[in-house]
Every structure is written in structure tokens, then in C-alpha cells.
Design an enzyme around this catalytic site. Sequence first.
Site, short mmCIF file in Angstrom:
data_model
loop_
_atom_site.label_atom_id
_atom_site.label_comp_id
_atom_site.label_asym_id
_atom_site.label_seq_id
_atom_site.Cartn_x
_atom_site.Cartn_y
_atom_site.Cartn_z
N ASN A 105 0.69 -0.91 -0.15
CA ASN A 105 -0.20 0.27 -0.04
C ASN A 105 0.92 0.96 0.17
O ASN A 105 0.97 1.29 1.08
CB ASN A 105 -1.21 0.19 1.21
N GLU A 117 3.41 0.76 3.26
CA GLU A 117 2.42 -0.07 4.36
C GLU A 117 2.39 -1.94 3.88
O GLU A 117 1.72 -1.62 2.37
CB GLU A 117 1.48 0.36 5.01
N ASP A 126 -14.86 5.39 -34.18
CA ASP A 126 -13.33 4.36 -35.48
C ASP A 126 -15.20 3.72 -36.24
O ASP A 126 -14.66 3.78 -37.34
CB ASP A 126 -13.29 3.42 -34.49
N GLU A 178 -13.27 3.82 -20.26
CA GLU A 178 -13.67 4.81 -21.71
C GLU A 178 -14.80 4.71 -21.51
O GLU A 178 -15.35 6.58 -22.63
CB GLU A 178 -12.68 3.83 -22.31
C1 LIG Z 1 -3.32 2.75 3.00
O1 LIG Z 1 -2.24 3.09 3.41
C2 LIG Z 1 -3.09 4.46 4.29
C3 LIG Z 1 -2.59 5.54 4.81
O2 LIG Z 1 -1.99 4.88 6.34
C4 LIG Z 1 -3.87 4.25 4.20
O3 LIG Z 1 -5.14 4.88 5.42
C5 LIG Z 1 -5.52 2.93 4.19
O4 LIG Z 1 -6.59 2.88 4.65
C6 LIG Z 1 -3.93 2.36 3.36
N1 LIG Z 1 -5.08 1.25 2.80
C7 LIG Z 1 -5.12 -0.32 2.71
C8 LIG Z 1 -6.38 -0.85 1.67
O5 LIG Z 1 -5.04 -0.85 3.27
#
Ligand SMILES: *[C@@H]1O[C@H](CO)[C@@H](O)[C@H](O)[C@H]1NC(C)=O
Length: 821
Positions: free
Chosen positions: A116, A137, A586, A792
Site C-alpha cells: 500500500n 505499508e 472509429d 473509457e
Molecule cells: C493504505 O495506507 C493509508 C495510509 O496509512 C491508509 O489510510 C489506507 O487505509 C491504506 N489502505 C489500505 C487498502 O490498506
Amino acid sequence: MRLVALASLLLAVAVSALGNSQQGFNSELSFDEYTEQSLLWAPYRPNCYFGIRPRNVDQSPFMLGIMWFDNSDASGLSRIRHFVEQGDKLQKYGWEVYDPRVGGREVIIDEANNLNLTIYFTKSHNGENWAVRVHGEPLDPERGSAASVVVYFNQNGQDGQSRLKKIVGDDSGKMLFHGVSKELGEYQLTVRDNFGSYYSDPGLPTMEIVPGCDSSKTAHLSMTVPDENVWMARDVFLSILSDSVKQIVEEKGAEAVNPSLFPSTFTIRNLYDFPAGNFHYLQKSFDNSSPEGFEFDIIYNALDTKERITSIGDVANLISGTINHVETKFAELFALEPKGEQYHSFALETLSNLLGGIGYFHGTQLVDRVTIFDDEQFEEVKLQHATEEGPLSLFTSVPSRAFFPRGFYWDEGFHLLQIMEYDFDLAFVICSSWFDLIEADSGWIAREVILGDEARSKVPEEFRVQNPNIANPPTLLLAFSEMLDRAIKNQESSALEFPGPVDDEITAQKQTSQLENNPDLLLKYAERIYPKLLKHYNWFKTSQKGLIEEYEEILEDEGILEKVHQEEAYTWRGRTINHCLPSGMDDYPRPQPPDVAELNVDALAWVGIMTRSMRRIAHVLSLKDDEAEYQKIENNIIENLDLLHWSEEHRCYCDITIDSLGDGRAFVCHEGYISLLPFALKLVPLDSPKLKHILSLMSDPEGIFSEYGLLSLSRRDEYFGTAENYWRGPVWLNINYLCLDALTYYFPAVVSGAAEGLSPEESQAKQLFVSLKESLVNNVFKNWEERGYCYESYDQYTGKGKGIEHFTGWTALVVNIMGNK
Ligand SMILES: *[C@@H]1O[C@H](CO)[C@@H](O)[C@H](O)[C@H]1NC(C)=O
């Protein structure tokens, strides 16, 4: 640095009334200065998940890109990410909040790599310095992966002066680079870890599997990559790394490599003893099992700068200022009906992704000026006489970062209609960059602007070469005349008002609508560009001229020869049996078999729009004779639409051709977008009796009305949903947007509150408008909510997004449809 071409021509009007906006740009800046400063730096490589280059810096641009993969897995390298690819099947990627003038936040959810990623881009207040914050993360901390992030950068330049050298580096991951660019001057680049741990196994005495391959440190490889190959940073990385891995395996034996050492094994090293150069890879392999993740910053500071970005706190403050700026400005400009938080996020994200597609392109273009399109021949013509021309530059947004990361003439006008609602001046800067491409001699602009190898790499070979006989719908003129209109309206209305007290709290929006509020600037530009636009206009009219002579006897027999304006009939050059790519739609059905005498109603309508735009420009420039001439042509076109293309039998506008006996005019009617175009472009007279037929056509639930928007082709048409089914049924946002806009023009009652006293047609129009608007918004939103992307087009049966994913080009017009103030 090359100044924007118009810069020196525009008056430097200091807008003294401007106070400090949230971003605090210097309030004394003229339009030109502000444009230069605020648009110098941004992630202008929209083809990359994240890639930076400066605008208008062509000789020695700085380039940066980010890649990542999981190097704890022996097969991880096959999932390295760099260019945006639909095949990567990311759960999500794109800007949640973004404005190229200040920066924003991009989010990437990559399940295959268990990552993430949040990437922030922010700038100093004067726009000359910037910072990137990479925050990662694990999606699942239990999975035990590594997050290997590779940053590369290069200081281009064959001038012998430009360079980029490491000056300090330590194992904590902090590194300092000193750069020189002829155009950018001297600068410093700092890379610094904020938190997170590198991948390491405490049970092992060392992580260094062979000298130089150690996942517990930042790996740095410096070398020389020729300017023209920098965009291939991923391929170079893969090639060196796989050679290195091969050697390790040969040395140690595959079985002997401890899995804990995989991340080290998949770490880049200077395998071939390259001497240090101006190209750099930094590879950081983080242990991806801690929920807190990792974070590092990349900071660029010009050396003689007043506003240096240094501490973690500086970056954090700039980021929150950036996000706040964009969110506030968006809220000021768009009045979204109170449909809830999700709708708001959807709209902000969709607009941000359109803006996030803005890129700066520089390089050569492939042009075939030899091939002529034979009028009698409708086989696929191969453009085999390409030569490389240029280099040219283009500042533009793109239809889709994944699939179409380059300039598209037909899409861009629609992008501008959207962008001008948020940042009028930015829309202008983009539009003028396109107009710079008009060829001085011929007046031609290429349909697709594909500059340089990096842009070319995304285009199948058969579509790379452009030809000056091929046109495309001239949407840019539609957008430009809209801009002039607004500026003039503002001038007229502000002349009536007393200047109020100077407001300290000037909104963010004022700073980016200088042209809208000072029409003189825009007029000066219009004056300069007018001769070029005229060339372009004449090129279009000449190159797409239809053979109306072929109808002479027929029209005579019909008794309308005298009424028809023979010089106003058009056909798209370069159509083939099954496709008419120049029309932009197209595979929309056209006369079969194709014939030299075929006349296309949409081609005529587009020339009508060009003429109307030219008339408006002539009007604001007080060119009375020209204006009168355009008015005459426009009227002729409007009459010809009815005389040549209206079929009383089908009650719609149609292409025409010579019938199979060779002695009559055949209407080739396929109800859908092409038949609606004269209406969508407001070329049907306000009092035309045809309006009621067009209304019925649009409202018919067995024809083209659907609960997802207007279908491109009627359900009743024999070609509906057949073959590629590209423009043969699916819902497209661009034409729907024009139709909604036209409804408000023809039937102002559709947006006024009054429900009483409406004529039957007005009631029908109102009902259509309300349900069409709702259908479009709900369906695009629903798809986004379920699948995370705009598309699209949308399927005619189910409303499901089709074709290219993350298509935030003209599909982003949904934000306008949702409501702008
Ligand atoms: C990804 O990281 C962000 C920042 O910490 C957080 O707010 C978010 O919920 C996370 N998304 C997922 C899908 O884990």
C-alpha cells in the site's frame, strides 16, 4: 529555459489585488511569471506510476522515476512496476488529490506485491523546489514480504556541463547529490529515510551475499545512460539485476541460497564496474512485515534558493498545505449536491486524475508526407514513408495514463472543458501549447501527438506515423471559443460593477483565473494566434472537402440545387471499409460500400463549429469583415445540414451517398451519436421544427436512451452491439456531456426551477435532462465505487465500465455534470 511562446507577448499585468492564498505565492506575479513558476515542476511523466520531469526544460531536463517489487520472492522481479500498465491489475492507483501547480497525494494498492503505497508530491511556495514523500505499508503484515523501492534519476545534457554526482552517503540511507543543469542551474538532491527497517535476518552473521548485494542498506549504482535511453530505466535495471542473480546462482548454487538472502540476491550492484555517471539507481528493500511500514523523502532544492526545504517537518507542512489548498479550491468551485462523502471523494479524485494525466512531452514525431489517400480506395493504407521530424514539445493532458499517455487532438478539447472549470489559466496554457503545433505552412496538427521514444513505446507500430491528410474533430476550437466567451462576459459584467473593497481573503481560484478576469491578456493572445488558426481552419476545410459535384444532377432533379451551398460539404479522408478513425468514432456504421461521393454529416457539423469559433474570435478582435464572412459560411453550413443531411423519412441527420443505381441520393441513417451531433454542437436553429424529433430520438427507451446514459448507437440499428462494439452501443461521456449542455441551450427551462407552464416539448426536455444527468452520474459513480476506476465507455446492456480502465480523460466530465458553481 525556454519561455512559453506567448510569454513575451502578453502584458505583464500585476494583479495587485491578490492577497496571500493558502499557498502564499507572491501576489505581485503576472500571469506569465506565475505560470512559469507554478508549472515548472510536477510529475509530468503520466505514463509512469510516478515520474518527474520539468516543463519547458528540453536540453538538459532532470528525470526521475520510481519502481517497486517484492524481492523476498524469487519470482518477484516479474512483478516490478514502473510504467502504468493495465495488465499489472493493481487494485487501485491514482491521485486522490492533485493539482500540478501545488502537488498532491497518489495512492497505489498493489496486492500482488503486498504493498500500500502513498506518494506525496509537494513544492515550495515559489514552485522552484519540491519534495516527494514515499510512504509504504504492507497490505497484510503476516505475509512476510519485502518492499523493494527503486528510485532512479538522471541529469540529462550533452552539453558537457550538466551533471549529477553523489557527494555524501551513509548506511542510514541518507544521501546527498549535487546537480548542474544548463537550464535549471545548480541544485541539491537529498534522499532521506524517515522510518522503517531494511530487510535483515538477525540470525545471519551478514546480509551481504556477495560484495555489494546487501538488503540491509540502501544500494546505490551510478552509471552513464545515454539521454535517449533514460526512459528505459526499468529494462536496464532488469538486465543488470538478472545478470547479477545469474552469477550469484552460478557461484553459490541455487539451493544453497538461504531464502532470507533473496532480498540481497535481488539487489542491484555494480556488476560491470561501470564508472560513476549522471544516472543513479537507489534501491531500498524494506522489511514489509511491520504494520507501520516505511517512509522516505526525496527533496530537490535549487542552490540559490530563498525557500529551502529541509526537515521532515518542512515536508509535512508543505504536504498538508498542498492537500488543504486543493481541497479548499475544489470545494469553492464545485457545488456537489449533498449526496455524501463518497460522492465528494469520487468527484475530487476524478478531477485530480484528469489533472494527474497532464504531462510534458518533448521529442521527434514520425510523419509520412508522401502517402496520399486515394479517394477510390478504402483498403487499410499503410503509412510507410515516415520520417522523423522535430523535435516538438507539447504540454497536454492524456486520455488514460495506462493506455494513451500522449496527446490526442480530439480528446483534448473535452479535457479543456473540464479543466477550465477548475483552473482557467491552466486550460489556456495547454490550449496554447497545442496551437503552437499548428504547422506554419500547411495549418495541420497531427491527430495523435507522439513525441520521442518514450511516448512511442506505448503505441502499436501501425499507429505511430501521422499523415497531414488526416483530420480529427476540432474540439480545441470549441474549447478556445468557450474561453473567449467567458472572458468577454466577465469583462462586460465587471464593467458594470463598482470595484469593491480589496478582499484580504482572496480565494485560491482568483490566482488561476487571471486570464478570465483580465480579458485583455487573452485578447492579445487571440490576436497573435488568429492567422495560425485561420491556416488550421483552411487546412481542415480543404483537406476534408467532399465531392458534392457528384450530386449535381440529383440535386437538380430534386429541385434544391440552387439552395445548396456547394462549397460546404465534407467527408472524412482516410476511412476504410469498417473504420472511420478520423471521425473519432472509429467503427460507427457508415455508408456501405464506401464511395468517393459519400458526405459525412459529422464532418460538416465540425466545420460548422470551427466556423462559429472563428467568427467569435473575429468578433472579439473587431475584425468586422472576417466576422461577416464567417457568419455567412456558418449560415450556409446550417442550411446544408438540413438540405443535404436531414432525412424526412428517418427524421434524423444522416450521412449521404449515391444510391446503388447511381442516380439518386441515399440517406444512410444510423440513429446515434452521429445523427445527434448537429444538435449536440448547437447547430440546429433554435426555432427548428426538427428539435422535437431530436428530442424524441434521445428520449426513446427502445432507441438510444438508457439508464446509463445515451447509447452511441440505437438498439434498433442492425449494427448495434456488433463486431468490436466500440461506438456501436456503449455509452461515452463526451457526447453525453455535449447533449446535456445542448439541452440547457435549447430548453433553458430544464435548469430553471419552474415546473408549471412548460410546453410539452419543454417538459419532455426537462424530464430527459434530469434523468440523463442522474443516469450518467450514478453509473460512473457506481463503477468507481465497485472497481475503483473510471472507464473509457460503459456497456449498453449492463452499464459496466468497458475498454480502457483508469480513463480519466473525457470521462472526467462527469465532475462537471455533477455540478460546478
Ligand atoms: C493504505 O495506507 C493509508 C495510509 O496509512 C491508509 O489510510 C489506507 O487505509 C491504506 N489502505 C489500505 C487498502 O490498506
